[in-house]
Scaffold this active site. Structure first.
Site, short mmCIF file in Angstrom:
data_model
loop_
_atom_site.label_atom_id
_atom_site.label_comp_id
_atom_site.label_asym_id
_atom_site.label_seq_id
_atom_site.Cartn_x
_atom_site.Cartn_y
_atom_site.Cartn_z
N LYS A 22 0.84 -1.21 0.00
CA LYS A 22 0.00 0.00 0.00
C LYS A 22 0.87 1.25 0.00
O LYS A 22 0.67 2.16 -0.82
CB LYS A 22 -0.90 0.00 1.24
N ASN A 23 1.83 1.31 0.93
CA ASN A 23 2.58 2.55 1.09
C ASN A 23 3.54 2.82 -0.06
O ASN A 23 3.91 3.96 -0.31
CB ASN A 23 3.32 2.56 2.43
N ARG A 91 -4.11 10.62 4.86
CA ARG A 91 -3.02 11.58 5.01
C ARG A 91 -2.02 11.47 3.87
O ARG A 91 -1.35 12.44 3.53
CB ARG A 91 -2.26 11.37 6.32
N CYS A 115 -4.44 12.34 13.47
CA CYS A 115 -5.10 11.05 13.26
C CYS A 115 -4.99 10.27 14.56
O CYS A 115 -4.38 10.73 15.52
CB CYS A 115 -4.49 10.33 12.06
N ARG A 120 1.05 13.99 13.83
CA ARG A 120 1.57 13.77 12.46
C ARG A 120 1.61 15.06 11.64
O ARG A 120 0.98 15.18 10.59
CB ARG A 120 0.75 12.69 11.77
N ASP A 303 4.86 0.07 12.16
CA ASP A 303 3.63 -0.51 11.60
C ASP A 303 3.45 -1.97 11.99
O ASP A 303 2.42 -2.56 11.69
CB ASP A 303 3.62 -0.40 10.07
N ILE A 325 8.23 6.14 17.41
CA ILE A 325 7.93 6.92 16.20
C ILE A 325 6.70 7.81 16.40
O ILE A 325 6.73 8.99 16.09
CB ILE A 325 7.72 5.98 14.98
N ARG A 395 -8.41 -0.59 4.71
CA ARG A 395 -7.51 0.42 4.11
C ARG A 395 -6.19 -0.22 3.70
O ARG A 395 -5.53 0.25 2.79
CB ARG A 395 -7.21 1.53 5.13
C1 EPZ Z 1 4.60 6.67 6.72
O1 EPZ Z 1 3.84 7.69 7.32
C2 EPZ Z 1 3.65 5.50 6.52
N1 EPZ Z 1 2.56 5.91 5.62
C3 EPZ Z 1 3.09 5.06 7.87
O2 EPZ Z 1 2.28 3.91 7.64
C4 EPZ Z 1 4.26 4.67 8.77
O3 EPZ Z 1 3.75 4.34 10.05
C5 EPZ Z 1 5.23 5.84 8.89
O4 EPZ Z 1 5.66 6.25 7.58
C6 EPZ Z 1 6.47 5.47 9.70
O5 EPZ Z 1 7.12 4.39 9.10
C7 EPZ Z 1 2.79 5.96 4.29
O6 EPZ Z 1 3.88 5.71 3.80
C8 EPZ Z 1 1.63 6.35 3.43
P1 EPZ Z 1 6.66 9.82 9.06
P2 EPZ Z 1 4.46 9.17 7.45
O7 EPZ Z 1 6.62 11.13 8.37
O8 EPZ Z 1 5.38 9.44 6.34
C9 EPZ Z 1 6.97 12.98 12.59
C10 EPZ Z 1 0.42 2.55 7.87
O9 EPZ Z 1 0.07 1.94 8.86
N2 EPZ Z 1 6.93 14.01 11.53
O10 EPZ Z 1 7.78 8.88 8.75
O11 EPZ Z 1 3.32 10.10 7.68
C11 EPZ Z 1 5.67 12.21 12.69
O12 EPZ Z 1 4.73 12.89 13.50
C12 EPZ Z 1 0.88 3.98 7.98
O13 EPZ Z 1 0.50 2.06 6.72
C13 EPZ Z 1 7.00 15.36 11.90
O14 EPZ Z 1 7.07 15.70 13.08
O15 EPZ Z 1 5.29 9.06 8.79
C14 EPZ Z 1 6.12 10.91 13.29
O16 EPZ Z 1 6.21 11.06 14.69
C15 EPZ Z 1 0.60 4.52 9.36
N3 EPZ Z 1 6.97 16.31 10.93
C16 EPZ Z 1 7.52 10.70 12.69
O17 EPZ Z 1 7.95 12.00 12.24
C17 EPZ Z 1 6.88 15.97 9.60
O18 EPZ Z 1 6.87 16.89 8.76
C18 EPZ Z 1 7.59 9.74 11.52
O19 EPZ Z 1 6.56 10.09 10.63
C19 EPZ Z 1 6.82 14.61 9.25
C20 EPZ Z 1 6.86 13.64 10.22
#
Ligand code: EPZ
Length: 417
Positions: A22-23, A91, A115, A120, A303, A325, A395
């Site tokens: 998916k991702n 998102r 969420c 996030r 995840d 995370i 999803r």
């Molecule tokens: C991706 O989300 C995945 N989604 C998530 O999968 C996954 O849990 C996550 O990466 C971590 O591996 C997709 O790829 C569509 P991050 P993403 O930006 O990119 C903080 C699932 O279950 N952060 O790596 O949104 C954030 O709050 C989903 O399939 C900021 O603070 O996650 C988090 O604490 C859920 N500012 C950490 O970084 C930003 O601008 C990692 O988030 C961006 C992120």
């Protein structure tokens, strides 16, 4: 709303095919916006989130045909807006920001909002775009992005962000000069995106490491790509073998994407045999309680945390699980406790005391991976477990009840009112 009904206590035996990730697919679909024309993606899973991304691209003027593969024609994009009513349901929609800025130098994308698993924010995405010369304004809940030209820059991420890395990598493909992403995400989905962008004519190197270098080019052209297997779906089925004391062959996966997951599951008492794109997973009946900390790839994926916790509920001691995370990714705990689990929360950690057995009960899904955790616990619980609000599950898991029934689970979907 639909629910899944599970009669637990049966060891699972047989083969489970893994679907496309998916991702990975979501990022690849967003990338089609950078080059006008017909793109072809194979092995795209049939999931709610994929349909949502199709709807978003169609809202912008793309034409999507999803038969045994997905063809996306982005030759006639006439709307550069990602509306709130679509972004709020997914998102990952924010990933259209980088491609739109790259090709059109303009974009208007709804802020995704929070969420279930955390705030996030997307501040790192926006900060990186500003470093590329993009003007960013916030207007009534929307990000309004405008640029005369994009100039390459060195962009150090304060923390690892998967979609942040993907958004900036896509934006940089058409910037003038060289962009360096430092502290970049190393996830396989980022590597797959880089490979696809290179097929489209992008100049990218270093993907899979924490420093990715992108040399801007004039334009990209449409391309085809096969979506990589879903490592989180595969990992979920590995846990299904462990929690039911069964024996599953997970096929069509990339075992090298599951090193951290298999390493922890081996410590928990499971055994694995890897052969090509298959993993034979055996639950030995004795589940050992071990500690876990989630971390960006190649660490143990966040995840998979909820799924691992379900297994630890039946461990032989005490397991300390720390989620590093996301700040609120323990929504599954209260529901697991309804099934008889013994879990206490302490900030970013959960203390899981293994119990002799779980007992079936009605539970509520709250987010995608929490839902998977409840299904796994239900497969092991004595009696009937009903998992409600499984639109969360739909999803990210393609035909989960069919795949589980095929290996001996007593599981069926009941259509809700
Ligand atoms: C991706 O989300 C995945 N989604 C998530 O999968 C996954 O849990 C996550 O990466 C971590 O591996 C997709 O790829 C569509 P991050 P993403 O930006 O990119 C903080 C699932 O279950 N952060 O790596 O949104 C954030 O709050 C989903 O399939 C900021 O603070 O996650 C988090 O604490 C859920 N500012 C950490 O970084 C930003 O601008 C990692 O988030 C961006 C992120």
């Amino acid at each position: 709303m639909d629910k899944l009904v599970i009669e637990g206590g049966l060891p699972l035996e047989g083969e489970v095919p893994v679907s496309g990730a998916k991702n990975a697919a979501l990022a690849l679909m967003a990338a089609t916006l950078i080059a006008g024309g017909k793109h072809r993606l194979d092995h795209v899973p049939r999931l709610r989130d994929i349909r949502t991304m199709e709807l978003l691209l169609e809202h912008m003027g793309a034409v999507c045909h999803h038969n045994d593969h997905l063809v996306i024609d982005t030759g006639n994009i006439h709307c550069l807006e990602a509306p709130y009513d679509l972004v709020k349901t997914m998102r990952a929609s924010v990933m259209v920001l980088g491609p739109m800025v790259a090709r059109f130098r303009r974009a208007r994308v709804s802020l995704p909002g929070g969420c279930a698993i955390g705030a996030r924010p997307i501040n790192l995405h926006l900060k990186g775009l500003e470093q590329l010369g993009v003007g960013i304004e916030l207007d009534h809940g929307y990000v309004v992005a405008k640029a005369d030209r994009l100039r390459g820059a060195v962009i150090p991420f304060d923390q690892v962000t998967v979609t942040g890395t993907e958004n900036l990598m896509m934006a940089a493909t058409l910037a003038e000069g060289v962009t360096v992403l430092r502290n970049a995400a190393r996830e396989p989905e980022v590597v797959a995106l880089a490979e696809y962008l290179r097929r489209m004519g992008a100049q990218i190197r270093g993907e899979g490491t924490s420093e990715i270098v992108i040399e801007g080019v004039k334009e990209l052209v449409p391309a085809s790509f096969r979506v990589i297997p879903d490592r989180i779906e595969a990992g979920t089925y590995l846990v299904a073998a462990g929690i039911t004391g069964g024996n599953l062959k997970v096929t069509g996966c990339r075992p090298e994407h599951l090193d951290a997951v298999m390493g922890k599951l081996e410590l928990a008492g499971m055994t694995f045999q890897v052969s090509g794109d298959s993993i034979q997973a055996t639950g030995t009946g004795q589940i050992r309680s071990i500690n876990l900390k989630t971390w960006p790839f190649p660490g143990f994926p966040t995840d998979m945390q909820a799924q691992f916790m379900a297994l630890m509920c039946l461990g032989n001691g005490v397991s300390l699980i720390t989620e590093q995370i996301f700040e609120n990714r323990f929504m599954h705990v209260l529901e697991l406790k309804r099934l008889g689990a013994d879990i206490e929360l302490d900030g970013r950690s959960a203390v899981v005391k293994g119990v002799r057995g779980l007992s079936g009960a009605p539970v509520m899904a709250t987010d995608l991976r929490a839902s998977a955790s409840l299904v796994l616990a239900g497969l092991a619980a004595e009696g009937i477990t009903e998992v409600n609000r499984i639109y969360h599950l739909d999803r990210g898991y393609e035909a989960i009840e069919k795949k589980l029934s095929a290996v001996g689970a007593r599981i069926w979907r009941e259509r809700g009112v």
